[in-house]
Write a protein that holds these residues in place. Sequence first.
Motif, PDB file in Angstrom:
ATOM      1  N   ILE A  85       2.485 -20.758  -3.424  1.00 33.16           N
ATOM      2  CA  ILE A  85       2.374 -19.418  -3.939  1.00 33.16           C
ATOM      3  C   ILE A  85       3.261 -18.322  -4.940  1.00 33.16           C
ATOM      4  O   ILE A  85       4.342 -18.252  -4.205  1.00 33.16           O
ATOM      5  CB  ILE A  85       1.068 -18.328  -3.420  1.00 33.16           C
ATOM      6  CG1 ILE A  85       0.637 -19.463  -2.511  1.00 33.16           C
ATOM      7  CG2 ILE A  85       0.896 -17.216  -3.582  1.00 33.16           C
ATOM      8  CD1 ILE A  85      -0.219 -18.652  -1.397  1.00 33.16           C
ATOM      9  N   PRO A  86       3.127 -18.594  -6.315  1.00 34.89           N
ATOM     10  CA  PRO A  86       4.769 -17.531  -6.841  1.00 34.89           C
ATOM     11  C   PRO A  86       4.771 -16.361  -6.115  1.00 34.89           C
ATOM     12  O   PRO A  86       3.442 -15.919  -5.499  1.00 34.89           O
ATOM     13  CB  PRO A  86       3.913 -16.980  -7.793  1.00 34.89           C
ATOM     14  CG  PRO A  86       2.468 -18.363  -8.560  1.00 34.89           C
ATOM     15  CD  PRO A  86       2.271 -18.407  -7.009  1.00 34.89           C
ATOM     16  N   LYS A  87       5.586 -16.215  -5.577  1.00 32.16           N
ATOM     17  CA  LYS A  87       5.915 -14.732  -4.908  1.00 32.16           C
ATOM     18  C   LYS A  87       5.645 -14.084  -5.420  1.00 32.16           C
ATOM     19  O   LYS A  87       4.927 -12.731  -4.175  1.00 32.16           O
ATOM     20  CB  LYS A  87       8.350 -14.569  -4.836  1.00 32.16           C
ATOM     21  CG  LYS A  87       8.275 -13.479  -4.277  1.00 32.16           C
ATOM     22  CD  LYS A  87       9.607 -12.763  -3.871  1.00 32.16           C
ATOM     23  CE  LYS A  87       9.806 -12.020  -3.766  1.00 32.16           C
ATOM     24  NZ  LYS A  87      11.736 -11.396  -3.342  1.00 32.16           N
ATOM     25  N   ASP A  88       4.866 -12.419  -6.293  1.00 27.11           N
ATOM     26  CA  ASP A  88       4.625 -12.268  -7.176  1.00 27.11           C
ATOM     27  C   ASP A  88       2.628 -11.731  -6.992  1.00 27.11           C
ATOM     28  O   ASP A  88       1.997 -11.326  -6.346  1.00 27.11           O
ATOM     29  CB  ASP A  88       4.039 -12.357  -8.790  1.00 27.11           C
ATOM     30  CG  ASP A  88       4.163 -10.257  -9.220  1.00 27.11           C
ATOM     31  OD1 ASP A  88       5.267 -10.090  -8.208  1.00 27.11           O
ATOM     32  OD2 ASP A  88       3.787 -10.113  -9.946  1.00 27.11           O
ATOM     33  N   VAL A  89       2.531 -13.366  -7.034  1.00 24.96           N
ATOM     34  CA  VAL A  89       1.126 -13.211  -6.214  1.00 24.96           C
ATOM     35  C   VAL A  89       0.759 -13.776  -4.951  1.00 24.96           C
ATOM     36  O   VAL A  89       0.066 -12.589  -4.223  1.00 24.96           O
ATOM     37  CB  VAL A  89       0.651 -14.458  -6.120  1.00 24.96           C
ATOM     38  CG1 VAL A  89      -0.720 -14.797  -6.129  1.00 24.96           C
ATOM     39  CG2 VAL A  89       0.675 -15.041  -8.463  1.00 24.96           C
ATOM     40  N   ALA A  90       1.925 -13.548  -4.550  1.00 29.20           N
ATOM     41  CA  ALA A  90       1.404 -13.188  -2.562  1.00 29.20           C
ATOM     42  C   ALA A  90       1.804 -12.146  -2.210  1.00 29.20           C
ATOM     43  O   ALA A  90       0.642 -11.308  -1.304  1.00 29.20           O
ATOM     44  CB  ALA A  90       2.536 -14.050  -1.571  1.00 29.20           C
ATOM     45  N   ARG A  91       2.465 -11.280  -2.990  1.00 25.80           N
ATOM     46  CA  ARG A  91       3.103  -9.561  -2.942  1.00 25.80           C
ATOM     47  C   ARG A  91       1.433  -9.168  -3.423  1.00 25.80           C
ATOM     48  O   ARG A  91       0.755  -8.032  -2.857  1.00 25.80           O
ATOM     49  CB  ARG A  91       4.034  -9.437  -4.387  1.00 25.80           C
ATOM     50  CG  ARG A  91       3.911  -7.576  -4.337  1.00 25.80           C
ATOM     51  CD  ARG A  91       5.009  -7.266  -5.471  1.00 25.80           C
ATOM     52  NE  ARG A  91       4.960  -7.673  -6.564  1.00 25.80           N
ATOM     53  CZ  ARG A  91       3.696  -6.510  -7.443  1.00 25.80           C
ATOM     54  NH1 ARG A  91       3.365  -6.345  -6.414  1.00 25.80           N
ATOM     55  NH2 ARG A  91       3.443  -7.489  -8.709  1.00 25.80           N
ATOM     56  N   ILE A  92       0.817  -9.493  -4.471  1.00 26.50           N
ATOM     57  CA  ILE A  92      -0.259  -8.804  -4.543  1.00 26.50           C
ATOM     58  C   ILE A  92      -1.226  -9.310  -3.679  1.00 26.50           C
ATOM     59  O   ILE A  92      -2.369  -8.110  -3.215  1.00 26.50           O
ATOM     60  CB  ILE A  92      -0.615  -9.410  -6.560  1.00 26.50           C
ATOM     61  CG1 ILE A  92      -0.197  -8.925  -7.369  1.00 26.50           C
ATOM     62  CG2 ILE A  92      -2.286  -8.844  -6.634  1.00 26.50           C
ATOM     63  CD1 ILE A  92      -0.186  -9.520  -9.238  1.00 26.50           C
ATOM     64  N   CYS A  93      -1.640 -10.058  -3.129  1.00 23.51           N
ATOM     65  CA  CYS A  93      -2.870 -10.636  -2.337  1.00 23.51           C
ATOM     66  C   CYS A  93      -2.028  -9.535  -0.795  1.00 23.51           C
ATOM     67  O   CYS A  93      -2.854  -8.911  -0.567  1.00 23.51           O
ATOM     68  CB  CYS A  93      -2.066 -12.138  -1.818  1.00 23.51           C
ATOM     69  SG  CYS A  93      -3.019 -12.692  -2.935  1.00 23.51           S
ATOM     70  N   LYS A  94      -1.022  -9.543  -0.755  1.00 27.36           N
ATOM     71  CA  LYS A  94      -0.528  -8.852   0.575  1.00 27.36           C
ATOM     72  C   LYS A  94      -1.216  -7.776   0.641  1.00 27.36           C
ATOM     73  O   LYS A  94      -1.345  -6.809   1.366  1.00 27.36           O
ATOM     74  CB  LYS A  94       0.945  -9.153   1.310  1.00 27.36           C
ATOM     75  CG  LYS A  94       0.887 -10.115   1.689  1.00 27.36           C
ATOM     76  CD  LYS A  94       3.096 -10.091   2.382  1.00 27.36           C
ATOM     77  CE  LYS A  94       3.385 -10.239   0.906  1.00 27.36           C
ATOM     78  NZ  LYS A  94       5.118 -10.945   1.507  1.00 27.36           N
ATOM     79  N   THR A  95      -0.748  -6.468  -1.018  1.00 20.66           N
ATOM     80  CA  THR A  95      -0.670  -5.154  -0.870  1.00 20.66           C
ATOM     81  C   THR A  95      -2.241  -5.210  -0.532  1.00 20.66           C
ATOM     82  O   THR A  95      -2.932  -4.247  -0.706  1.00 20.66           O
ATOM     83  CB  THR A  95      -0.615  -4.850  -2.794  1.00 20.66           C
ATOM     84  OG1 THR A  95       0.911  -5.735  -2.431  1.00 20.66           O
ATOM     85  CG2 THR A  95      -0.290  -3.881  -2.864  1.00 20.66           C
ATOM     86  N   PHE A  96      -3.102  -6.137  -1.650  1.00 23.52           N
ATOM     87  CA  PHE A  96      -4.837  -5.669  -1.159  1.00 23.52           C
ATOM     88  C   PHE A  96      -5.614  -6.033   0.070  1.00 23.52           C
ATOM     89  O   PHE A  96      -5.846  -4.963   0.529  1.00 23.52           O
ATOM     90  CB  PHE A  96      -5.428  -6.614  -2.189  1.00 23.52           C
ATOM     91  CG  PHE A  96      -5.807  -6.459  -3.264  1.00 23.52           C
ATOM     92  CD1 PHE A  96      -6.657  -5.497  -4.103  1.00 23.52           C
ATOM     93  CD2 PHE A  96      -5.067  -7.601  -4.691  1.00 23.52           C
ATOM     94  CE1 PHE A  96      -6.726  -4.849  -4.813  1.00 23.52           C
ATOM     95  CE2 PHE A  96      -5.760  -6.913  -5.777  1.00 23.52           C
ATOM     96  CZ  PHE A  96      -6.029  -5.866  -6.242  1.00 23.52           C
ATOM     97  N   MET A  97      -4.198  -6.918   0.875  1.00 23.58           N
ATOM     98  CA  MET A  97      -5.097  -7.041   2.695  1.00 23.58           C
ATOM     99  C   MET A  97      -4.520  -5.434   3.250  1.00 23.58           C
ATOM    100  O   MET A  97      -5.519  -5.045   4.285  1.00 23.58           O
ATOM    101  CB  MET A  97      -3.990  -7.937   3.072  1.00 23.58           C
ATOM    102  CG  MET A  97      -4.195  -9.349   2.671  1.00 23.58           C
ATOM    103  SD  MET A  97      -2.882 -10.519   3.284  1.00 23.58           S
ATOM    104  CE  MET A  97      -3.432 -11.010   4.989  1.00 23.58           C
ATOM    105  N   VAL A  98      -3.029  -4.491   2.450  1.00 24.07           N
ATOM    106  CA  VAL A  98      -2.975  -3.491   2.862  1.00 24.07           C
ATOM    107  C   VAL A  98      -3.811  -2.920   3.258  1.00 24.07           C
ATOM    108  O   VAL A  98      -4.964  -2.270   3.409  1.00 24.07           O
ATOM    109  CB  VAL A  98      -1.375  -2.973   3.093  1.00 24.07           C
ATOM    110  CG1 VAL A  98      -1.636  -1.769   3.380  1.00 24.07           C
ATOM    111  CG2 VAL A  98      -0.188  -3.949   3.580  1.00 24.07           C
ATOM    112  N   THR A  99      -3.834  -2.486   1.689  1.00 26.17           N
ATOM    113  CA  THR A  99      -5.022  -1.602   1.266  1.00 26.17           C
ATOM    114  C   THR A  99      -6.786  -1.459   1.356  1.00 26.17           C
ATOM    115  O   THR A  99      -7.510  -0.953   1.136  1.00 26.17           O
ATOM    116  CB  THR A  99      -5.148  -0.945  -0.359  1.00 26.17           C
ATOM    117  OG1 THR A  99      -5.399  -2.521  -1.322  1.00 26.17           O
ATOM    118  CG2 THR A  99      -3.500  -0.728  -1.129  1.00 26.17           C
TER     119      THR A  99
END
Length: 309
Positions: free
Chosen positions: A227-241
């Motif tokens: 998974i591209p790093k930026d996509v993983a970052r977006i997913c993790k951010t949604f997991m938090v919010t």
Amino acid sequence: MLCETNKELAAFVTKARAYAKDGKVADYIPALGKADPNDLSIAIQYPNGHCVSAGDVKKKFTLQSTSKVISLALAIMDWGAETVFEYVGMEPTGDPFNSIAKLESNVPAKPLNPMINAGALVVTHMIKGRSMEQKFERLLEFVRELANDQSINYCQEVADSEYRTADLNRALCYFLKQHNRMNENVEQLISLYSKQCAIEMNCLQLAQMGTVFAMDGINPVTSKQVIPKDVARICKTFMVTCGMYNASGEFAIKIGIPAKSGVAGSIMGAVPGRFGIGIFGPALDEKGNSIAGLKLLELLSNHYKLSMF
Ligand code: DON
């Protein structure tokens, strides 16, 4: 390192399991009603291959909403973030996962985020493929790659059970179709989404997927950037919010890690740079999150200072 031994982890599971009696297994999808409310298992997967686990970790469950993180990653990889977020927003709702309320009150109609059902249905419809079968095959292949297991499949009984009882999700789709947020045949999309939610695995495999997100999209088993790093970052951010729906704020305060729940009782956690977590505990609280699973994460987070904040 958190919990060096299975025995250490089992002591936390025993404490948390006591809370299962206050929850209830989901039965609005009739096949999920068969689960044993006292089940509780956890696996913690480190990128170096070390795994600590407790409970009946081989027991299978269906991903349900935990799959929404995976379909989001795939849709963004297919279309790019800019296109995906033309169709779905980035804001928490404070509403239950299947609520229709904000679709009508927001003008123009656009699901507020990809973790609620309305947003997830839009995201799933965006997965590329010439047919629904091909879209599902691509999603399933992606799950197998993240979990490092080619044998992973979906549970036909749970998929059929959801398909037969998904009228609220049908309503969301028809509303979104009327407002040009999707152009899919609704029955076919509900069938695809039901199969997506019915993808079946155990805690060990769920923890492997969590590790990929924890490691910024690199699968530590293959060393591939899956998974591209930026996509993983977006997913993790949604997991938090938004990962725990209208319990996400409390979860961020009490536990403080990216995580996503599902109504079969799963929670996938990703502790950034450290490890992935897979939990299964089918007794749910009133917001649809695993009641003993949340308690277990809270005990671990307090004891090992896991919060990112
Ligand atoms: O859309 C549904 O109703 C389910 N298949 C998934 C919902 C879900 O898992 C919500 N999570 N807590």
